[in-house]
Design an enzyme around this catalytic site. Structure first.
Site, PDB file in Angstrom:
ATOM      1  N   MET A   1      -0.169   0.913  -5.131  1.00 49.13           N
ATOM      2  CA  MET A   1      -1.530   1.256  -5.545  1.00 49.13           C
ATOM      3  C   MET A   1      -1.686   0.971  -7.045  1.00 49.13           C
ATOM      4  O   MET A   1      -2.602   1.480  -7.691  1.00 49.13           O
ATOM      5  CB  MET A   1      -1.833   2.718  -5.231  1.00 49.13           C
ATOM      6  CG  MET A   1      -1.757   3.002  -3.728  1.00 49.13           C
ATOM      7  SD  MET A   1      -2.725   4.401  -3.183  1.00 49.13           S
ATOM      8  CE  MET A   1      -1.948   5.719  -4.080  1.00 49.13           C
ATOM      9  N   GLY A   2      -0.769   0.176  -7.585  1.00 45.68           N
ATOM     10  CA  GLY A   2      -0.879  -0.213  -8.998  1.00 45.68           C
ATOM     11  C   GLY A   2      -0.371   0.860  -9.937  1.00 45.68           C
ATOM     12  O   GLY A   2       0.379   1.754  -9.534  1.00 45.68           O
ATOM     13  N   ASN A   3      -0.747   0.728 -11.214  1.00 46.60           N
ATOM     14  CA  ASN A   3      -0.211   1.586 -12.281  1.00 46.60           C
ATOM     15  C   ASN A   3       1.326   1.546 -12.207  1.00 46.60           C
ATOM     16  O   ASN A   3       1.991   2.561 -12.105  1.00 46.60           O
ATOM     17  CB  ASN A   3      -0.757   3.014 -12.164  1.00 46.60           C
ATOM     18  CG  ASN A   3      -0.513   3.793 -13.442  1.00 46.60           C
ATOM     19  OD1 ASN A   3      -0.035   4.917 -13.430  1.00 46.60           O
ATOM     20  ND2 ASN A   3      -0.813   3.191 -14.573  1.00 46.60           N
TER      21      ASN A   3
ATOM     22  N   HIS B   1       8.351   0.807  -9.012  1.00 50.80           N
ATOM     23  CA  HIS B   1       7.729  -0.315  -8.294  1.00 50.80           C
ATOM     24  C   HIS B   1       8.461  -1.618  -8.601  1.00 50.80           C
ATOM     25  O   HIS B   1       8.705  -2.434  -7.721  1.00 50.80           O
ATOM     26  CB  HIS B   1       6.267  -0.498  -8.737  1.00 50.80           C
ATOM     27  CG  HIS B   1       5.373   0.655  -8.467  1.00 50.80           C
ATOM     28  ND1 HIS B   1       4.859   1.451  -9.469  1.00 50.80           N
ATOM     29  CD2 HIS B   1       4.878   1.138  -7.304  1.00 50.80           C
ATOM     30  CE1 HIS B   1       4.083   2.374  -8.939  1.00 50.80           C
ATOM     31  NE2 HIS B   1       4.081   2.222  -7.632  1.00 50.80           N
TER      32      HIS B   1
ATOM     33  N   GLU C   1      12.199   5.263  -1.464  1.00 50.60           N
ATOM     34  CA  GLU C   1      12.686   6.478  -0.785  1.00 50.60           C
ATOM     35  C   GLU C   1      12.150   7.746  -1.439  1.00 50.60           C
ATOM     36  O   GLU C   1      12.352   8.833  -0.931  1.00 50.60           O
ATOM     37  CB  GLU C   1      14.225   6.475  -0.773  1.00 50.60           C
ATOM     38  CG  GLU C   1      14.758   5.448   0.202  1.00 50.60           C
ATOM     39  CD  GLU C   1      16.266   5.288   0.168  1.00 50.60           C
ATOM     40  OE1 GLU C   1      16.923   5.897  -0.694  1.00 50.60           O
ATOM     41  OE2 GLU C   1      16.774   4.535   1.016  1.00 50.60           O
TER      42      GLU C   1
ATOM     43  N   SER D   1       6.974   8.185 -11.046  1.00 50.92           N
ATOM     44  CA  SER D   1       5.757   8.251 -10.235  1.00 50.92           C
ATOM     45  C   SER D   1       4.575   7.936 -11.132  1.00 50.92           C
ATOM     46  O   SER D   1       4.586   8.295 -12.322  1.00 50.92           O
ATOM     47  CB  SER D   1       5.600   9.679  -9.674  1.00 50.92           C
ATOM     48  OG  SER D   1       4.263   9.911  -9.286  1.00 50.92           O
TER      49      SER D   1
HETATM   50  O1  PAF Z   1       3.161   4.600  -1.753  1.00 58.18           O
HETATM   51  C1  PAF Z   1       2.062   4.103  -2.076  1.00 58.18           C
HETATM   52  O2  PAF Z   1       1.825   3.701  -3.197  1.00 58.18           O
HETATM   53  C2  PAF Z   1       0.965   4.002  -1.014  1.00 58.18           C
HETATM   54  O3  PAF Z   1       0.988   5.098  -0.173  1.00 58.18           O
HETATM   55  C3  PAF Z   1       1.002   2.683  -0.227  1.00 58.18           C
HETATM   56  C4  PAF Z   1       2.288   2.557   0.584  1.00 58.18           C
HETATM   57  C5  PAF Z   1       0.890   1.513  -1.177  1.00 58.18           C
HETATM   58  C6  PAF Z   1      -0.162   2.615   0.759  1.00 58.18           C
HETATM   59  O4  PAF Z   1      -1.385   2.678   0.096  1.00 58.18           O
END
Ligand code: PAF
Length: 284
Positions: free
Chosen positions: A30-32, A37, A149, A186
């Site tokens: 979802m970016g940011n 990530h 995870e 996060s």
């Molecule tokens: O974990 C996230 O960022 C979201 O729940 C996902 C898997 C991208 C789905 O919108």
């Protein structure tokens, strides 16, 4: 790195890769973006020929009182970070591109494993995740899809519907990325004040201490109760402190590998974390 904002554009960009039977890796976000990530992308880069990352703040997984409108949207910065870790294609669709303008009549609901932990406080959340991830997997058609995870329950839900719906993808769980002081990374950590950020690593410290205590013979009930009490004393409002088997079924005692789960709020920021405690280490 190419950026695509439409499903058609993405399909066109992937056409050559598909025709050449390249291994396509996919990371949904979802970016940011943060190191957590980026580690998913690095893992995709390691295993795949072509790496696709989506950035889409999915409205259907936010409850009415959650932070959809305020969720940080940092596309330009994210795009630079993705280029640095050698993502090939960034897919950044609009809500209209993903959901169209016609009413949606289909839901994807995974039973049982969505009913407690985060599912209890966030009704409908996992339906929204299941829906958007199914759509994204259908659009990208990757060989491998990588999920963190840290969102252990989300990962279990995704694995479940991928299996139940025979979606042809291998779902790969990637270990939690932590800050130097142990706080699980996060996007929501950015909401913490300086003071709260200092307190937040207690969650992981408690999980680690509890793991050691379980291995020394403390009962699950004891350690769960103590985590809850310590969090409350540190200023958290505890949502849940639970233990489950690795498949999320209920456990009464530490006689198999267990996962310790914490969800707690510091001010308005809800933090989650988990730790797998191996039973085999005791007897192995
Ligand atoms: O974990 C996230 O960022 C979201 O729940 C996902 C898997 C991208 C789905 O919108």
């Amino acid at each position: 790195m190419k950026t695509e904002t439409t499903i058609q554009g993405l399909s066109a960009s992937l056409q050559t890769a598909r025709a050449a039977r390249k291994v396509i890796g996919f990371v949904a976000t979802m970016g940011n973006l943060h190191e957590g990530h980026l580690n998913l992308v690095r893992e995709a880069r390691r295993l795949c020929d072509v790496v696709v990352v989506s950035i889409f703040v999915n409205p259907t997984q936010f409850g009415p009182n959650e932070d959809f409108d305020n969720y940080p949207r940092t596309l330009e910065q994210d795009s630079h970070l993705l280029a640095e870790v050698e993502c090939d294609i960034l897919f950044a669709p609009s809500v209209e591109q993903m959901y169209g303008t016609q009413p949606r009549l289909t839901t994807i609901h995974v039973e049982k494993i969505t009913e407690d932990l985060c599912g209890l406080q966030r009704p409908g959340h996992f339906d929204g995740v299941a829906l958007v991830v199914t759509k994204l997997l259908n659009i990208v058609q990757p060989t491998y899809a990588f999920f963190g995870e840290k969102d252990y329950q989300q990962l279990a839900v995704i694995k479940q519907f991928v299996q139940d719906l025979s979606i042809p993808v291998d779902v790969i769980g990637v270990p939690i990325t932590r800050a130097g002081d142990g706080l699980a990374l996060s996007s929501r950590n950015g909401y913490l004040t300086v003071e709260q950020r200092k307190i937040a690593p207690i969650i992981y410290q408690l999980l680690q201490t509890s793991s050691a205590r379980l291995k020394e013979g403390a009962t699950l009930d004891m350690v769960l109760r103590d985590i809850r009490q310590s969090l409350t004393e540190a200023g958290f409002v505890v949502d849940y402190v639970e233990a489950r088997a690795v498949n999320l079924s209920h456990v009464e005692s530490f006689e198999q590998d267990v996962v310790l789960f914490v969800a707690a709020k510091l001010g308005n920021t809800r933090l989650i974390d988990n730790l797998v405690v191996k039973y085999s280490k005791l007897i192995g």
